[in-house]
Design a protein around this motif. Structure first.
Motif, PDB file in Angstrom:
ATOM      1  N   ILE A  20     -51.079 -51.094  -8.636  1.00 43.62           N
ATOM      2  CA  ILE A  20     -51.536 -50.048  -7.711  1.00 43.62           C
ATOM      3  C   ILE A  20     -50.706 -49.952  -6.425  1.00 43.62           C
ATOM      4  N   TYR A  38     -54.356 -45.531  -3.751  1.00 38.47           N
ATOM      5  CA  TYR A  38     -54.881 -46.832  -3.306  1.00 38.47           C
ATOM      6  C   TYR A  38     -54.251 -47.272  -1.990  1.00 38.47           C
ATOM      7  N   LEU A  82     -62.304 -50.657  -8.497  1.00 28.35           N
ATOM      8  CA  LEU A  82     -61.125 -49.975  -9.042  1.00 28.35           C
ATOM      9  C   LEU A  82     -61.458 -49.392 -10.413  1.00 28.35           C
ATOM     10  N   GLY A  84     -61.572 -53.304  -4.510  1.00 29.55           N
ATOM     11  CA  GLY A  84     -60.519 -53.191  -3.495  1.00 29.55           C
ATOM     12  C   GLY A  84     -61.125 -53.102  -2.109  1.00 29.55           C
TER      13      GLY A  84
END
Lengths: 292, 150
Positions: free
Chosen positions: B102, B108, B65, B55
């Motif tokens: 997410i 996140y 992740l 990410g």
């Protein structure tokens, strides 16, 4: 067959403890076991009995199978209608764990528990300490070889799995497994992979990479423990020594690679080497059915 | 059950079980619940290829992740999921699926873009401070689309 007779309660205790572990494992891992329903069909790589399937099961079948496994697991531990529920639990446990292992990754932490449950299911593990014994008002049973062979077989299977792991190392790397940096590279590789997959890893494993000779020693030790495992079948003292050593080995794997073998580290894998009937409440031990 | 039948049963089960457990070693095959237990046996190259989802934030940070974002709590299952997606040309689909998973999760919030990629690391150098990938292949990239706050 010249087996030293074993008390029925020893086998019964193994049924309760190993069945209890397996049941607890299935319940504790329900999110993971149900989680396979989210995987794409293209990930499906069936192993074991699941190879009979050409495509993943509908979700409701997965759920029903899991519920049935839990219910039968309770019956297995309690020794209720064991001649039916014992084998049925063994079959379903094998199935649900095989199904979970059928998505591109085989987890070697679960094999031995399944194999032990299969052996127990094929034995007279409910002759004492069970609802069956209570219901049938079973007469007192003397120690007998019929209660010893399944325990001996579980011990033989346990050591055989370690021998196979040792053979796999020799086949793949030969004695370079010991003389090279094979284990060091493995620990480094495994922990890097964990970090880069955003998961927990072993700081200790990383720190120890500065001491390469340590890994050669550990590699030699692991191979000795694996290939020397059959010695554990020669006598109780050797067996107990081997169990302690191999348990420490699994602890080392946890500390250096953050890989948890629950069946082994919690001690259930090695119960067949001990007189586990001593764990049964003393006041019930003398009773023929082994229950209050 | 007669004594002879019980002995035959014990012998039959023992031979069958031990043969079955040993068989994968003869064939050299891994499986479940019968396996040749190949874990830790394959020599590892000092260079590790890691299949993962990374990410990126607007600040220029990036991080891998965790397995949970890929629908599992198992590291190795997450690894295999990404690997199979890349090899089966479905990395873009995986990327979008993870982004959907997410996008509502506050953990996140900082991420605005994902990459499904293969990174190669020098595993020993990594532990002595050099954590740069030696080689990177991006199989797919996708935005993390968030609904505007109401």
């Amino acid at each position: 067959m010249t087996l030293e007779p074993a008390p029925a309660l020893r086998l019964a205790m193994l049924r309760v403890l190993i069945g209890g572990f397996s049941l607890g494992y299935v319940v504790g891992r329900l999110p993971a076991l149900l989680g396979v329903m989210r995987f794409r069909e293209s990930q499906f790589r069936p192993v074991g009995p699941v190879a009979l399937l050409e495509a993943p099961l509908p979700p409701w079948v997965v759920v029903v199978t899991l519920v049935a496994t839990v219910v039968l697991g309770v019956a297995f531990c309690a020794g209720w209608r064991f001649r039916i529920t014992g084998p049925a639990f063994a079959v379903l446990l094998t199935w649900v764990l095989s199904y979970r292992n059928s998505w591109g990754m085989v987890f070697h932490t679960e094999n031995l528990a399944v194999l032990h449950v299969v052996v127990l299911a094929c034995s007279r593990a409910s002759d004492a300490g069970s609802l069956d014994a209570l219901r049938e008002r079973a007469p007192a049973v003397s120690p007998h070889w019929r209660y010893a062979w399944p325990i001996r077989l579980m011990a033989a299977i346990t050591v055989l799995t370690y021998v196979l792991a040792g053979i796999a190392k020799l086949r793949a790397a030969g004695f370079a497994w010991i003389t090279s940096d094979a284990l060091l590279n493995f620990v480094a590789y495994d922990n890097v992979r964990k970090i880069e997959l955003g998961a927990g890893y072993s700081i200790l494993g990383g720190l120890l990479l500065a001491v390469p000779w340590l890994f050669r020693g550990l590699a030699a030790l692991s191979l000795v423990l694996e290939l020397g495992a059959p010695l554990a079948l020669l006598g109780r003292r050797i067996a107990h020594g081997w169990v302690l050593a191999v348990w420490t080995f699994h602890l080392g794997v946890l500390l250096m690679m953050f890989i948890f073998f629950p069946y082994q580290l919690l001690g259930f894998a090695y119960l067949c080497f001990f007189e586990v009937e001593r764990l049964w409440p003393a006041r019930w031990r003398a009773r023929p059915d082994g229950v209050a | 059950m007669a004594e002879w039948a019980e002995r035959a049963w014990a012998m039959g089960v023992s031979v069958a079980m031990l043969s079955a457990v040993a068989w994968p070693a003869v064939r050299g095959t891994d499986g479940f619940p019968l396996s040749n237990y190949p874990m830790f046996s394959q020599p590892k190259d000092p260079v590790a290829r890691v299949f993962h989802v990374v990410g990126h934030s607007q600040r220029g940070d990036h991080r891998p992740l965790p397995p949970e974002a890929l629908g599992t709590d198992e590291i190795m299952q997450a690894f295999q999921t990404v690997k199979l997606a890349i090899r089966s040309q479905s990395a873009a689909e995986l990327c979008e699926r993870v982004a959907r998973t997410i996008h509502r999760d506050p953990a996140y919030d900082d991420l605005d873009r994902l990459e499904v990629r293969t990174d190669s690391f020098d595993t020993v150098a990594y532990w002595f401070g050099d954590r740069r990938p030696r080689h990177t292949e991006v199989a797919a990239a996708c935005p993390v689309v968030r609904e505007p706050a109401s």
